[in-house]
Structure formats: C-alpha cells, structure tokens
Design a protein around this motif. Structure first.
Motif, PDB file in Angstrom:
ATOM      1  N   GLY A  89       0.840  -1.191   0.000  1.00  0.00           N
ATOM      2  CA  GLY A  89       0.000   0.000   0.000  1.00  0.00           C
ATOM      3  C   GLY A  89       0.874   1.240   0.000  1.00  0.00           C
ATOM      4  N   ILE A  90       0.266   2.386  -0.240  1.00  0.00           N
ATOM      5  CA  ILE A  90       1.024   3.639  -0.252  1.00  0.00           C
ATOM      6  C   ILE A  90       0.228   4.749   0.414  1.00  0.00           C
ATOM      7  N   ASP A  91       0.960   5.673   1.025  1.00  0.00           N
ATOM      8  CA  ASP A  91       0.386   6.939   1.451  1.00  0.00           C
ATOM      9  C   ASP A  91       1.129   8.035   0.693  1.00  0.00           C
ATOM     10  N   GLY A  92       0.897   9.290   1.067  1.00  0.00           N
ATOM     11  CA  GLY A  92       1.509  10.385   0.319  1.00  0.00           C
ATOM     12  C   GLY A  92       3.020  10.341   0.327  1.00  0.00           C
ATOM     13  N   PHE A  93       3.626  10.006   1.493  1.00  0.00           N
ATOM     14  CA  PHE A  93       5.084   9.955   1.608  1.00  0.00           C
ATOM     15  C   PHE A  93       5.663   8.832   0.760  1.00  0.00           C
ATOM     16  N   SER A  94       5.102   7.634   0.907  1.00  0.00           N
ATOM     17  CA  SER A  94       5.642   6.509   0.137  1.00  0.00           C
ATOM     18  C   SER A  94       5.388   6.675  -1.356  1.00  0.00           C
ATOM     19  N   LEU A  95       4.309   7.372  -1.730  1.00  0.00           N
ATOM     20  CA  LEU A  95       4.071   7.665  -3.149  1.00  0.00           C
ATOM     21  C   LEU A  95       5.211   8.499  -3.710  1.00  0.00           C
ATOM     22  N   LEU A  96       5.621   9.530  -2.969  1.00  0.00           N
ATOM     23  CA  LEU A  96       6.738  10.361  -3.425  1.00  0.00           C
ATOM     24  C   LEU A  96       8.024   9.542  -3.516  1.00  0.00           C
ATOM     25  N   MET A  97       8.221   8.626  -2.569  1.00  0.00           N
ATOM     26  CA  MET A  97       9.460   7.844  -2.565  1.00  0.00           C
ATOM     27  C   MET A  97       9.518   6.851  -3.711  1.00  0.00           C
ATOM     28  N   ILE A  98       8.371   6.247  -4.090  1.00  0.00           N
ATOM     29  CA  ILE A  98       8.432   5.316  -5.218  1.00  0.00           C
ATOM     30  C   ILE A  98       8.606   6.076  -6.538  1.00  0.00           C
ATOM     31  N   VAL A  99       8.065   7.290  -6.629  1.00  0.00           N
ATOM     32  CA  VAL A  99       8.312   8.105  -7.824  1.00  0.00           C
ATOM     33  C   VAL A  99       9.795   8.469  -7.889  1.00  0.00           C
ATOM     34  N   LEU A 100      10.363   8.927  -6.764  1.00  0.00           N
ATOM     35  CA  LEU A 100      11.784   9.267  -6.720  1.00  0.00           C
ATOM     36  C   LEU A 100      12.641   8.054  -7.054  1.00  0.00           C
ATOM     37  N   THR A 101      12.314   6.910  -6.476  1.00  0.00           N
ATOM     38  CA  THR A 101      13.092   5.691  -6.703  1.00  0.00           C
ATOM     39  C   THR A 101      13.069   5.272  -8.161  1.00  0.00           C
ATOM     40  N   SER A 102      11.885   5.229  -8.751  1.00  0.00           N
ATOM     41  CA  SER A 102      11.776   4.758 -10.132  1.00  0.00           C
ATOM     42  C   SER A 102      12.443   5.719 -11.112  1.00  0.00           C
ATOM     43  N   VAL A 103      12.288   7.027 -10.886  1.00  0.00           N
ATOM     44  CA  VAL A 103      12.919   8.003 -11.774  1.00  0.00           C
ATOM     45  C   VAL A 103      14.439   7.924 -11.663  1.00  0.00           C
ATOM     46  N   LEU A 104      14.961   7.889 -10.436  1.00  0.00           N
ATOM     47  CA  LEU A 104      16.415   7.815 -10.267  1.00  0.00           C
ATOM     48  C   LEU A 104      16.972   6.492 -10.783  1.00  0.00           C
ATOM     49  N   ALA A 105      16.204   5.417 -10.673  1.00  0.00           N
ATOM     50  CA  ALA A 105      16.675   4.135 -11.198  1.00  0.00           C
ATOM     51  C   ALA A 105      16.856   4.217 -12.711  1.00  0.00           C
ATOM     52  N   THR A 106      15.916   4.838 -13.397  1.00  0.00           N
ATOM     53  CA  THR A 106      16.043   4.993 -14.849  1.00  0.00           C
ATOM     54  C   THR A 106      17.250   5.855 -15.198  1.00  0.00           C
ATOM     55  N   LEU A 107      17.428   6.962 -14.487  1.00  0.00           N
ATOM     56  CA  LEU A 107      18.553   7.854 -14.770  1.00  0.00           C
ATOM     57  C   LEU A 107      19.883   7.193 -14.416  1.00  0.00           C
ATOM     58  N   ALA A 108      19.922   6.427 -13.317  1.00  0.00           N
ATOM     59  CA  ALA A 108      21.151   5.717 -12.954  1.00  0.00           C
ATOM     60  C   ALA A 108      21.468   4.610 -13.954  1.00  0.00           C
ATOM     61  N   ALA A 109      20.418   3.997 -14.531  1.00  0.00           N
ATOM     62  CA  ALA A 109      20.644   2.985 -15.575  1.00  0.00           C
ATOM     63  C   ALA A 109      21.290   3.623 -16.800  1.00  0.00           C
ATOM     64  N   ILE A 110      20.881   4.853 -17.106  1.00  0.00           N
ATOM     65  CA  ILE A 110      21.515   5.581 -18.215  1.00  0.00           C
ATOM     66  C   ILE A 110      22.970   5.898 -17.861  1.00  0.00           C
ATOM     67  N   ALA A 111      23.200   6.352 -16.627  1.00  0.00           N
ATOM     68  CA  ALA A 111      24.572   6.625 -16.187  1.00  0.00           C
ATOM     69  C   ALA A 111      25.426   5.360 -16.228  1.00  0.00           C
ATOM     70  N   SER A 112      24.799   4.199 -16.087  1.00  0.00           N
ATOM     71  CA  SER A 112      25.529   2.930 -16.097  1.00  0.00           C
ATOM     72  C   SER A 112      26.059   2.560 -17.476  1.00  0.00           C
ATOM     73  N   LEU A 113      25.694   3.318 -18.483  1.00  0.00           N
ATOM     74  CA  LEU A 113      26.269   3.083 -19.811  1.00  0.00           C
ATOM     75  C   LEU A 113      27.778   3.297 -19.808  1.00  0.00           C
ATOM     76  N   HIS A 114      28.282   3.969 -18.762  1.00  0.00           N
ATOM     77  CA  HIS A 114      29.729   4.161 -18.626  1.00  0.00           C
ATOM     78  C   HIS A 114      30.431   2.905 -18.115  1.00  0.00           C
ATOM     79  N   ILE A 115      29.673   1.911 -17.626  1.00  0.00           N
ATOM     80  CA  ILE A 115      30.283   0.660 -17.137  1.00  0.00           C
ATOM     81  C   ILE A 115      31.008  -0.028 -18.294  1.00  0.00           C
ATOM     82  N   LYS A 116      32.207  -0.526 -18.026  1.00  0.00           N
ATOM     83  CA  LYS A 116      33.081  -1.008 -19.105  1.00  0.00           C
ATOM     84  C   LYS A 116      33.015  -2.510 -19.351  1.00  0.00           C
ATOM     85  N   ASN A 117      32.525  -3.301 -18.408  1.00  0.00           N
ATOM     86  CA  ASN A 117      32.584  -4.755 -18.616  1.00  0.00           C
ATOM     87  C   ASN A 117      31.463  -5.466 -17.867  1.00  0.00           C
TER      88      ASN A 117
END
Length: 501
Positions: A89-117
């Motif tokens: 379940g979610i309330d207002g706080f956890s809603l903000l945290m799952i939005v933050l988590t999912s957005v940062l995960a996508t952006l960090a996955a893009i940053a991971s394109l720098h991984i070499k192996n």
C-alpha cells in the motif's frame, strides 16, 4: 481491495532480469539498451499513480492484501493473530518515494552506460536492487519491509565489490557489515513487537502500541517501548547515517561506481529517514517526542561535522560524501523539531537531496569517464573544455547550498523554521553549517571549473547525447520543487498533520 497495481510496479524489473539472462553476455549494446528499458515500466506506473492521486484517486485503492504466512492457529482469540499477510500500500510519503526511486533508477541505468565490462551481471543486479527499493516503500507490514530491506543489501554488495574502484572489496564488506548489524537490530525490534502484539501490520501496531482500540497480548512497559525506539534509532541511524555510524558510507561513496552511488545517496540513505518517520514517529510517537532534543542535537552534529570535514577534502567524491552526511543532518533537525514545519522540511530534504546528490554524482561519472580522476588538485579549467557540464555542476552546487528557487532552499528553510520555533539556540548553531556548505561546495566546484590543473586535458568532449537526459530531468525537477513546492506538499498534507501536528 486487491488491485495488484503495486505488485506489478514493484516486480516489473523482474521481466528485465529474465530477458537479460537469456541474452548473450557479449551483446554489449543490446544488454545496455535492455538494462535501461527494463527500468521504464516502474517509472511509468509510479508516475501514473502520482498523477492519478492528483486527479482525485484515493491511494487506498492501490492497496492489496493476500494471506501469506500463519505461525499458529489463534482463531479462537482473533482471526489474524500471528498471521503475516503479503500486503502492499502507499500513502503520500511513500508515493513520493516510489516516484523518486523509479525516476532515479532509470537515470542511474543511463549513467551505467559508462560501465566497461560484464554488463549482463551488472544490470541484472541493478534491477534486483530496484525491486528491493520499491518494495521497501510499499510494504505494509514489518516483516515484508524487512525482506525487501535485505534484498537491497545483496545486489549492492556485489555492485560495489565487482564494479567499484581500487578498494572496492573493503568498501563492499564495510557496507555489508554495518548494514547487516543494523538489520539484525531491526529484526530484534520486529520480533519483539510481533511477540507482544501478534501482528506486524504497521497501521495496527500504531494503534496497539499507543493504547488504542484493542490490546497487546503481553504488557509493554514504557521502558520496553523506549528501548525498542532506541534500537530503531540505531538501526535506521546506520542507514541514514548518523554520526558516528557513518564511516562505511564514505567508503561506498568513493569506491562504488558513480551510477550506483546515485542510487545509494539518492535512495538507500533515505530508507533510514523513511524508517525513522514511518516507524519511529509512527509507532513510538511519545518516545520520539521524549528524545526529540537528542535527535535535533545529533542533526546539528551531522550538519557541522559533515560540512567541516567536506571543506578539507582533496577528492571531489569525498566532498560529496561528507556533504551527504551534512545534509542528512538537516533531516534529523527537521524531525527533532517535531512540528509541522520541521517534519515537512525533513521530508522535503529527503526528496530534494535525493535529486541533488544524484545530479552531482552523475556529473562525477561524466568527469571520471573523461579524465579517470576526481582529485581536485589534478582537475581545473573545465569551464573552458566542458562548459555545459561545468554549468550543470555549478547549478547542482547552488541547489545543494540552498539557493532560492531550487529545492534545497525549500527543505532547509522549513527544517530550520521548525527548529527555530522549538530550540532557537540549537538552530542558530546549526545555521553555521549552512554557511559552511556554501564555502566547501563553491571551493570544490570553482576549483574544478576555473582552477589551475596539474595535468593538461586536451580534446575532452562535453556532454554526449545520452548524458543530456539525466541532467535535464534532474535539474528540471530540482527547479520545479523550488518554485512550486506544492508538487510535494500536496501528497504530504495528511502525513505532516498526523505526525508533526
């Protein structure tokens, strides 16, 4: 109500893990593309939930509950006694945290394109980490929370130890040992509460522990409640981290890949703040109020200690690591104030620092990928060779030091407003940390962008095409929160009134 929407959101990265497992490990381009795309379903679902809420949808409609484990049959006393359900379940706080988590995960996955192996293993662990983080913020009972909490430790250990830098193994084991001890303390608290109340449901515990309708199976003395709260403070204090439980975090920030540090500083540290607010203030409000002054003092210590140590660092990653410690002090300051402004400021700081730290560490990944160092005495003059990246770096620093019009200002202003109302002398001392933040950040950033380098950097490329998306999204969100804080305050209205009222 069982909508299964949240289960779909939390476990959506699992499809990416399966598809990655089926791909040949030599297909670098395909693995990287799939690794990024696999994070998008969770982001889309989280944003849909957020905008549905703004459109008037009740967050309770997202709840789901399924019978899961029964430890014994106490149906004669109560049907749900010693029963653990799979409940999200979610309330207002956890809603903000799952939005933050999912957005940062996508952006960090893009940053991971720098991984070499070894991209296949990397992205599979990355997606497993995302599942754990999303589950933490949606779990509605303590056992499920603990399971998701532990899931985050496993991939983080390997992501640090395998893809980190020179002392990566030491950093990985420090992470595991400290967080493992915190988890052990948290598990003891959960088991005591379960034994005393027969439930781990968070909302039910809030009622039972505080003498609401119903009664616990065994009496809980005030000293036991205080002991459990102090144990929670230590368990989540390791994660936050609270001084002096912070040394492991410095190693992780320096040795882990910057793309992973984006998630560590942006999300995983915030699990500590989330736990203190959700469980500390929620289940043990009286004990929290009793120790509010101590928590505020710990916050001021964090703020000043991190700021002064950041000032003397020569490695830019260490500057940002100590900066994270300092900024987590603002979270504690807001919580220690225990009023509406302070609690709202603390939650704003959780989200704001998540975005700002992710931006700064993304730019660290860009910088390191070009020059293979973050030592400030070897960096300089990048305003000429990388003007766009340097501009974003300065913007990130301005947000971190609390420039009006950016998210950092809103969170710091409200947290200190709350503390000045309750403890003005302590707040005045803590305000020195805000001044120091401006000093160490401007010193570091101006040294990198306009200082004299000990090495010659020629032909360095500015931001590449795939690097534009993370910086634009993060800067956009930082400014949006700064000029229109209602995007955060609206979901938090009931939470803040209930906790900090």
């Amino acid at each position: 109500m069982n909508s299964y929407y949240l289960s779909l959101l939390v476990f959506s990265p699992l499809l990416g893990i399966v598809l990655l497992a089926l791909m040949p490990k030599s297909n670098e381009k395909g693995l990287k593309m799939l690794g990024v795309l696999a994070t998008l379903p969770a982001t889309i679902l989280a944003l849909l939930a957020y905008f549905s809420y703004l459109g008037g949808k009740d967050l309770a409609s997202f709840s789901e509950q399924v019978n899961w484990m029964r430890f014994s049959d106490f149906s004669a006393i109560h049907a749900n006694l010693f029963t653990v359900k799979y409940e999200l379940g979610i309330d207002g706080f956890s809603l903000l945290m799952i939005v933050l988590t999912s957005v940062l995960a996508t952006l960090a996955a893009i940053a991971s394109l720098h991984i070499k192996n070894e991209w296949k293993g990397y992205y599979m662990l990355f997606l497993l980490l995302e599942i754990g983080m999303l589950g933490v913020f949606t779990a509605q009972n303590l056992i499920l929370f603990f399971i998701f909490f532990e899931i985050t430790l496993i991939p983080m250990f390997f992501l640090i130890g395998k893809w980190g830098y020179f002392n990566k193994e030491k950093a990985a084991y420090s992470f595991l040992i400290y967080n493992g001890l915190g988890s052990a303390i948290l598990l003891i608290v959960i088991m005591v509460l379960f034994a005393k109340t027969g439930t781990t449901n968070i909302e039910t515990l809030k009622v039972l522990v505080n003498g609401g309708e119903g009664q616990t199976l065994a009496a809980m003395s005030e000293s036991l409640k205080m002991g459990l709260f102090i144990a929670l403070l230590i368990a989540f204090g390791v994660k936050l981290p609270i001084f002096p439980l912070h040394s492991w975090m410095l190693r992780v920030h320096v040795e882990a890949p910057p793309s992973i540090v984006m998630l560590h500083s942006g999300i995983l540290l915030k699990i500590g703040a989330f736990g203190l607010i959700r469980f500390g203030m929620g289940i043990f409000p009286e004990q929290f109020e009793t120790l509010a002054v101590l928590i505020a003092i710990l916050g001021v210590i964090n703020l000043l200690y991190g700021a002064f140590l950041a000032f003397i660092q020569t490695d830019f990653k260490m500057v940002l690591a100590y900066s994270s410690i300092s900024h987590m002090g603002i979270v504690l300051i807001g919580l220690g104030a225990s009023n509406e402004a302070g609690v709202q400021g603390a939650i704003f700081q959780v989200v704001s620092h998540g975005l700002i730290s992710a931006l700064l560490f993304f730019l660290v990944s860009v910088l390191y990928e070009r020059v293979q160092t973050t030592q400030m005495n070897e960096l300089g003059g990048f305003a000429k060779s990388m003007p766009i990246a340097s501009g974003f770096l300065l913007a990130g620093a301005m947000a971190s030091l609390g420039l009006p019009g950016m998210s950092g200002f809103v969170s710091e202003f409200m947290a200190f407003l709350g503390l000045f109302k309750e403890m003005p002398i302590l707040a005045a001392i803590g305000a020195l940390g805000i001044i120091m933040t401006a000093v160490y950040l401007l010193r570091a950033v101006l040294s990198i962008t306009y200082g004299q380098a000990n090495r010659e950097y020629a032909g360095i490329r500015d931001l590449r095409s795939f690097e534009w998306a993370p910086v634009l999204v993060l800067i956009g969100l930082i400014i949006l929160i700064g000029v229109y804080p209602a995007v955060l305050s609206q979901p938090l209205e009931n939470i803040v009134l209930g906790i900090g009222g």
